[in-house]
Design a protein around this motif. Structure first.
Motif, short mmCIF file in Angstrom:
data_model
loop_
_atom_site.label_atom_id
_atom_site.label_comp_id
_atom_site.label_asym_id
_atom_site.label_seq_id
_atom_site.Cartn_x
_atom_site.Cartn_y
_atom_site.Cartn_z
N VAL A 94 24.86 -0.60 -31.68
CA VAL A 94 23.85 -0.10 -30.74
C VAL A 94 24.15 -0.59 -29.32
N VAL A 95 24.59 -1.81 -29.17
CA VAL A 95 24.79 -2.41 -27.85
C VAL A 95 26.13 -2.02 -27.22
N ALA A 96 27.12 -1.65 -28.01
CA ALA A 96 28.46 -1.35 -27.48
C ALA A 96 28.47 -0.30 -26.37
N PRO A 97 27.77 0.84 -26.52
CA PRO A 97 27.78 1.82 -25.42
C PRO A 97 27.17 1.27 -24.13
N ILE A 98 26.13 0.47 -24.26
CA ILE A 98 25.49 -0.11 -23.09
C ILE A 98 26.44 -1.07 -22.39
N GLU A 99 27.13 -1.88 -23.16
CA GLU A 99 28.10 -2.82 -22.61
C GLU A 99 29.26 -2.09 -21.94
N ARG A 100 29.70 -0.99 -22.54
CA ARG A 100 30.81 -0.21 -21.96
C ARG A 100 30.43 0.34 -20.59
N VAL A 101 29.23 0.91 -20.49
CA VAL A 101 28.76 1.44 -19.21
C VAL A 101 28.61 0.31 -18.20
N LYS A 102 28.07 -0.82 -18.63
CA LYS A 102 27.91 -1.97 -17.73
C LYS A 102 29.26 -2.43 -17.20
N LEU A 103 30.24 -2.53 -18.06
CA LEU A 103 31.57 -2.96 -17.65
C LEU A 103 32.19 -1.98 -16.66
N LEU A 104 32.06 -0.68 -16.93
CA LEU A 104 32.60 0.32 -16.02
C LEU A 104 31.92 0.26 -14.66
N MET A 105 30.62 0.02 -14.66
CA MET A 105 29.90 -0.09 -13.38
C MET A 105 30.34 -1.33 -12.61
#
Length: 103
Positions: free
Chosen positions: A25-36
């Motif tokens: 569940v958290v992986a997509p949120i972390e991916r977007v955070k890292l890209l930002m």
């Protein structure tokens, strides 16, 4: 003693399942955070590379970001950062749904 082993095994399995669900569940949120977070540093490096290339070529840039002669373009980087939703949509459009779980 046998009851304690069964309880410990059940607890271990439940913990492993909870961890797997949480990571999924958290992986997509972390991916977007890292890209930002990387967005700003990438923009800065592109601007620096383009400035160095233009400086070394001796060409001048007009207001549109086009080199004199119109043969090369530089990357104009705006000051507006993309929102989390915009980043997520871009990742989905460019790389598909599985890109959110890439490591």
């Amino acid at each position: 003693l046998k009851d304690n082993r069964n309880d410990a095994a059940k607890d271990a399995i439940a913990g492993a399942c909870a961890g797997a669900v949480a990571k999924t569940v958290v992986a997509p949120i972390e991916r977007v955070k890292l890209l930002m977070q990387l967005q700003f540093s990438i923009k800065n490096s592109v601007v620096k590379e383009n400035a160095e290339a233009v400086k070394s070529s001796g060409a001048n840039i007009d207001g549109s970001g086009v080199l004199d002669g119109g043969t090369h373009r530089t990357t104009k980087v705006g000051t507006k950062s993309a929102s989390a939703w915009e980043v997520a949509m871009r990742v989905y459009q460019d790389q598909g749904i599985l890109a959110f779980w890439r490591g």
